[in-house]
Design an enzyme around this catalytic site. Structure first.
Site, short mmCIF file in Angstrom:
data_model
loop_
_atom_site.label_atom_id
_atom_site.label_comp_id
_atom_site.label_asym_id
_atom_site.label_seq_id
_atom_site.Cartn_x
_atom_site.Cartn_y
_atom_site.Cartn_z
N PHE A 141 41.86 31.22 41.45
CA PHE A 141 40.96 32.37 41.43
C PHE A 141 40.37 32.50 40.04
CE2 PHE A 141 39.80 36.81 40.87
CZ PHE A 141 39.04 37.02 42.00
N ASP A 226 42.31 29.25 32.37
CA ASP A 226 41.99 30.62 32.76
C ASP A 226 43.27 31.44 32.60
OD1 ASP A 226 41.62 33.04 34.02
OD2 ASP A 226 40.50 32.22 35.70
N LYS A 255 41.80 41.12 31.68
CA LYS A 255 42.86 41.99 32.21
C LYS A 255 43.67 42.71 31.12
CE LYS A 255 43.21 40.56 36.96
NZ LYS A 255 42.75 39.25 37.42
C1 LIG Z 1 41.42 38.76 37.83
C2 LIG Z 1 41.12 37.32 37.50
C3 LIG Z 1 39.82 36.90 37.22
C4 LIG Z 1 38.62 37.81 37.36
O1 LIG Z 1 38.64 38.85 36.46
P1 LIG Z 1 37.65 40.10 36.68
O2 LIG Z 1 37.89 40.97 35.49
O3 LIG Z 1 38.03 40.72 37.98
O4 LIG Z 1 36.27 39.55 36.73
C5 LIG Z 1 39.63 35.59 36.83
N1 LIG Z 1 40.67 34.74 36.73
C6 LIG Z 1 41.93 35.11 36.99
C7 LIG Z 1 43.04 34.12 36.83
C8 LIG Z 1 42.20 36.41 37.40
O5 LIG Z 1 43.45 36.77 37.70
#
Ligand SMILES: *Cc1c(COP(=O)(O)O)cnc(C)c1O
Length: 406
Positions: A141, A226, A255
């Site tokens: 994700f 990421d 986050k």
């Molecule tokens: C939550 C998340 C995203 C997206 O972040 P947003 O602030 O919702 O755009 C991208 N990568 C990972 C691994 C995430 O957990």
């Protein structure tokens, strides 16, 4: 004079909001530490942490102070001007990581968008127009913009929105041979979550990350981590890559970085950053003084040996008890994750029913998360009190006992 508002309630959601979420039946109105109160005054324990965001819980004094002090000084100037909190935050991120350069933005998706655009730009500048392919992992994700859902490995998020971004391949996570078979000199980047979050709280194998690093070097591709979910202390290290000892070329962070204030960052090296010359990329709000002041204060608290060691100790506290609950009620096949990003994997009998655990926990005054249909996820404050962990897990056990009819 105070303005009188009409009372709002959960039912209003279904009348005024786009129906892309299915929020819980109660409406939180206030929080302190790891406790939250809803409209009726009911007190809940928060193991969800705003999806791994509220790294210091709710209304942490250091963050409230940073935000309110900055609120009286300067909110926004745009990137036509720089500002002191942004410069201090970037300096702290550089000092604490592999990175020499920082791009500040507002969400995880934006940090990844910047990372993917950087990877394509670097390859284009150095090797020409044909080197644009991105390899990502199945079930990964990376956010909800069109580029980031296209790179993300969950077709349910990217199907049905017209043509996707081209040149993206997905291979199974933790499968080095599959990555080796897919990578080529047309690959500009390999994108990996060191701990898959939404995909089920699945940590990478060390050999997989080491192998990915070597393959990227062999093929002049960038290794992008990421760390939107795994970063900023969540793993018990400031970033999970530091646990593995495998250094990426580009890292995205969001986050927990703002502890609840929207802010994100893309970190990279000086040589790579030089490809984003003036005008190549940007954002109006990125690096605004409010968000940066909060993130700076948050880093000062989180990036300390005491807090990071505390995260590891709290992991053990959670895990021990979750394993007991799993055994007693037969609901889990295992407990995995790192630090305070923990996934309890549902046993065959309970597969697909994570939402039932979410609802059962809410009935016992506990906020938890799912990570897909098969995993119950816990992502609480990094400084949650041990007493709150114990009390929350008591509530969780009561929820599981009711759910299983035990
Ligand atoms: C939550 C998340 C995203 C997206 O972040 P947003 O602030 O919702 O755009 C991208 N990568 C990972 C691994 C995430 O957990």
């Amino acid at each position: 004079m105070s303005v009188q508002h009409d009372p709002v309630q959960r039912a209003d959601f279904d009348q005024v909001m786009v129906p892309s979420y299915a929020p819980a039946t109660f409406v939180p109105v206030r929080g302190a530490g790891s406790r939250v109160w809803d409209q009726s005054g009911r007190e809940l324990i928060d193991f969800s942490g705003g999806i791994a965001v509220n790294a210091l819980g709710h209304a942490h004094p250091a963050l409230v102070k940073a935000l309110t002090e900055q609120a009286g000084k300067l909110w926004h100037v745009s990137n036509v001007f720089t500002n002191e909190p942004a410069l201090r935050l970037a300096r702290k991120l550089v000092d604490a990581t592999f990175a020499d350069r920082v791009f500040l933005c507002n969400s995880g998706a934006e940090a990844n968008e910047a990372a993917f655009k950087l990877a394509r730009r670097v390859a284009h500048d150095r090797f020409g127009a044909d080197k644009y392919e991105i390899i990502a992992a199945t079930n990964s994700f990376h956010g909800r913009t069109l580029f980031t859902v296209s790179v993300g490995g969950q077709p349910k998020y990217s199907d049905g929105f017209g043509p996707k971004i081209q040149g993206i391949t997905h291979v199974p996570y933790n499968d080095l041979e599959a990555l080796r078979a897919a990578i080529s000199d047309k690959t500009c980047a390999v994108v990996i979550e060191p701990i898959q979050g939404e995909g089920g709280v699945l940590p990478a194998d060390l050999a997989y990350l080491q192998g990915a690093r070597a393959l990227c070097d062999e093929h002049n591709a960038l290794l992008v981590f990421d760390e939107v979910q795994s970063g900023v202390g969540r793993s018990g290290h400031l970033y999970a890559y530091q646990h593995y000892g495998v250094t990426p070329d580009v890292l995205s962070s969001a986050k927990s970085l703002g502890g609840g204030f929207p802010i994100a960052a893309m970190l990279t090296t000086e040589a790579l950053a030089s490809h984003l010359a003036v005008g190549t990329h940007g954002t109006t709000y990125g690096g605004n003084p409010l968000g940066c002041a909060v993130a700076e204060a948050l880093l000062d608290v989180v990036n300390t040996p005491e807090v990071l060691a505390g995260v590891k100790a709290k992991h053990e506290r959670f895990k021990t008890r979750l394993l007991q609950i799993g055994e007693r009620y037969g609901v889990f096949s295992g407990v995995r994750g790192m630090g305070l990003l923990i996934g309890a994997v549902l046993s065959d009998a309970w597969k697909g029913k994570a939402r039932e655990f979410f609802d059962a926990a809410a009935s016992e005054n506990l906020m938890i998360l799912q990570a897909g249909p098969d995993v119950v996820r816990f992502a609480p404050s990094l400084v949650i009190e041990d007493a709150d962990i114990d009390e929350g897990l008591d509530r969780f056990e009561r929820a599981v006992a009711k759910l299983t009819g035990a």
